[in-house]
Design a protein around this motif. Structure first.
Motif, PDB file in Angstrom:
ATOM      1  N   GLN A  80       0.836  -1.188   0.000  1.00 11.43           N
ATOM      2  CA  GLN A  80       0.000   0.000   0.000  1.00 11.43           C
ATOM      3  C   GLN A  80       0.885   1.258   0.000  1.00 11.43           C
ATOM      4  O   GLN A  80       2.077   1.201   0.269  1.00 11.43           O
ATOM      5  CB  GLN A  80      -0.894   0.016   1.233  1.00 11.43           C
ATOM      6  N   LEU A  95     -14.934  10.847   6.845  1.00 16.09           N
ATOM      7  CA  LEU A  95     -14.328  11.386   5.631  1.00 16.09           C
ATOM      8  C   LEU A  95     -14.634  12.872   5.560  1.00 16.09           C
ATOM      9  O   LEU A  95     -15.804  13.267   5.495  1.00 16.09           O
ATOM     10  CB  LEU A  95     -14.889  10.674   4.393  1.00 16.09           C
ATOM     11  N   ILE A 152     -10.217  10.549   7.657  1.00 12.25           N
ATOM     12  CA  ILE A 152      -9.578  10.798   6.372  1.00 12.25           C
ATOM     13  C   ILE A 152      -9.868  12.234   5.978  1.00 12.25           C
ATOM     14  O   ILE A 152     -11.031  12.613   5.787  1.00 12.25           O
ATOM     15  CB  ILE A 152     -10.108   9.836   5.300  1.00 12.25           C
ATOM     16  N   LEU A 201     -10.402   0.289   6.148  1.00 11.05           N
ATOM     17  CA  LEU A 201     -10.321   0.495   7.590  1.00 11.05           C
ATOM     18  C   LEU A 201     -10.931  -0.695   8.301  1.00 11.05           C
ATOM     19  O   LEU A 201     -11.984  -1.212   7.898  1.00 11.05           O
ATOM     20  CB  LEU A 201     -11.062   1.758   8.014  1.00 11.05           C
ATOM     21  N   PHE A 218      -9.286   3.240   0.140  1.00  4.15           N
ATOM     22  CA  PHE A 218      -9.113   3.248   1.592  1.00  4.15           C
ATOM     23  C   PHE A 218      -9.727   1.983   2.191  1.00  4.15           C
ATOM     24  O   PHE A 218     -10.831   1.591   1.821  1.00  4.15           O
ATOM     25  CB  PHE A 218      -9.791   4.460   2.228  1.00  4.15           C
ATOM     26  N   ILE A 226     -14.078   3.679  -0.272  1.00  5.62           N
ATOM     27  CA  ILE A 226     -13.837   3.314   1.129  1.00  5.62           C
ATOM     28  C   ILE A 226     -14.480   1.969   1.426  1.00  5.62           C
ATOM     29  O   ILE A 226     -15.649   1.744   1.108  1.00  5.62           O
ATOM     30  CB  ILE A 226     -14.403   4.370   2.098  1.00  5.62           C
ATOM     31  N   CYS A 286      -5.286  -2.570  -0.697  1.00  4.20           N
ATOM     32  CA  CYS A 286      -5.855  -1.217  -0.741  1.00  4.20           C
ATOM     33  C   CYS A 286      -4.755  -0.213  -1.075  1.00  4.20           C
ATOM     34  O   CYS A 286      -3.581  -0.552  -1.147  1.00  4.20           O
ATOM     35  CB  CYS A 286      -6.496  -0.843   0.598  1.00  4.20           C
ATOM     36  N   ILE A 288      -4.596   2.855   0.867  1.00  8.94           N
ATOM     37  CA  ILE A 288      -4.257   3.417   2.174  1.00  8.94           C
ATOM     38  C   ILE A 288      -5.056   2.663   3.228  1.00  8.94           C
ATOM     39  O   ILE A 288      -6.275   2.480   3.088  1.00  8.94           O
ATOM     40  CB  ILE A 288      -4.566   4.923   2.228  1.00  8.94           C
TER      41      ILE A 288
END
Length: 326
Positions: free
Chosen positions: A123, A239, A204, A197, A195, A219, A154, A156
């Motif tokens: 990443q 976000l 973000i 998570l 992204f 996301i 991904c 990030i």
């Protein structure tokens, strides 16, 4: 080059090479360990954990005009480790070639400015725990390959591993005036979300960036079997888009939630929570920003400074607010 506690060191016009496993090229250990490095070249060829710049237990590293190349696994060019630390890089070029080797791996505070970074097998950025990474006026490109059974592919990633390396809390990624790109030649280009998570709370912040990726998923916030305790390992993501154009779906599972704030002329073309599975979705738009639906969207609450909703383009789809069609 290990910089121990209570030492300040300046490095200029130097070539540093290490091939040792776990042999970080420049390592600042302890709150009073400070390194200032400029006009230098760093190469690590160790098979694993051989990072470029690594600050831990409060160490501090500041770099300017530094070229860093790492070749092994788990070898970020810029890293912090247990006990947090600070790494700042400006006007630099950063390249990683190994698996699990993002450009930035932050368990502290890492920032770059006017810098180019490429992760050929990982990443762009990983933030773990209550820590942050900041990207300003920089260009980052990555393959999007993850390091855990393809779960974390991904661009990030923000997560909590529970390994003890990072304190629990909110992880923050901020990018301004930068390019964030998953390489179109990568085998992960069409599948990796920008992204990802999991098992954490994440923020973000995006302002005026150029974003390139091919999966169509902006996301993905969800629990996995890889981290955390089952039933309590989703992600809560905020976000904040400021003067930012974004496109792609926002996918949130039943253990996760999202807050989406669009301000200062931001545009989001998206399908939000299309499966209506999220724990909660909060959507806020100022009157200068726009939401363009690319599929049916389900949110828990909507705040729009334009009471006529003329800044929402439905395109034949429906936006449901707490179960009621808008």
């Amino acid at each position: 080059m290990r910089i121990p506690k209570s030492i300040s060191n300046t490095i200029k016009n130097t070539k540093i090479t290490t091939n040792a496993k776990g042999g970080n090229a420049v390592f600042a250990y302890g709150e009073n360990a400070k390194v200032y490095i400029s006009d230098s070249q760093i190469t690590t060829t160790g098979q694993s954990s051989s990072r470029g710049l690594d600050a831990t237990y409060g160490g501090y590293i500041e770099a300017d005009n530094v070229t860093i190349t790492t070749n092994g696994g788990s070898c970020a060019t810029l890293a912090t480790d247990r006990g947090e630390g600070t790494v700042i890089a400006r006007n630099s070029k950063l390249t990683t070639n190994g698996s699990g080797s993002p450009i930035i791996y932050s368990t502290g505070d890492i920032s770059i400015e006017n810098t180019e970074g490429t992760a050929n097998g990982a990443q762009m950025v990983v933030v773990e725990g209550k820590n942050k990474a900041t990207v300003t006026n920089s260009i980052l490109k990555a393959s999007g390959k993850g390091n855990r059974n393809d779960v974390d592919n991904c661009g990030i990633m923000i997560y909590q591993s529970m390994s003890g390396d990072a304190g629990e809390g909110t992880g923050t990624f901020t990018a301004t005036d930068s390019t964030l790109e998953i390489d179109e030649n990568s085998s992960y280009y069409k599948t990796a979300p920008l992204f990802f998570l999991t098992n954490t709370t994440g923020v973000i912040n995006l302002t005026n960036n150029n974003i390139k990726y091919g999966s169509g998923t902006l996301i993905s916030a969800k629990a996995t079997s890889e981290w955390g305790n089952s039933g309590n390992n989703g992600a809560d993501v905020t976000l904040n888009a400021n003067n930012q154009n974004l496109s792609g779906s926002i996918e949130v599972d039943s253990l996760s939630s999202a807050t989406i704030n669009l301000t200062n002329g931001s545009v989001l073309e998206s399908t939000i929570n299309n499966t209506n599975s999220a724990k909660s979705i909060t959507l806020k738009l100022d009157s200068s920003s726009k939401l363009v639906l690319t599929g049916n969207c389900y949110v828990t609450s909507l705040t729009d400074d334009d009471s006529s909703y003329s800044n929402i383009e439905f395109n034949g789809y429906t936006l449901y607010v707490n179960g009621v069609a808008l």
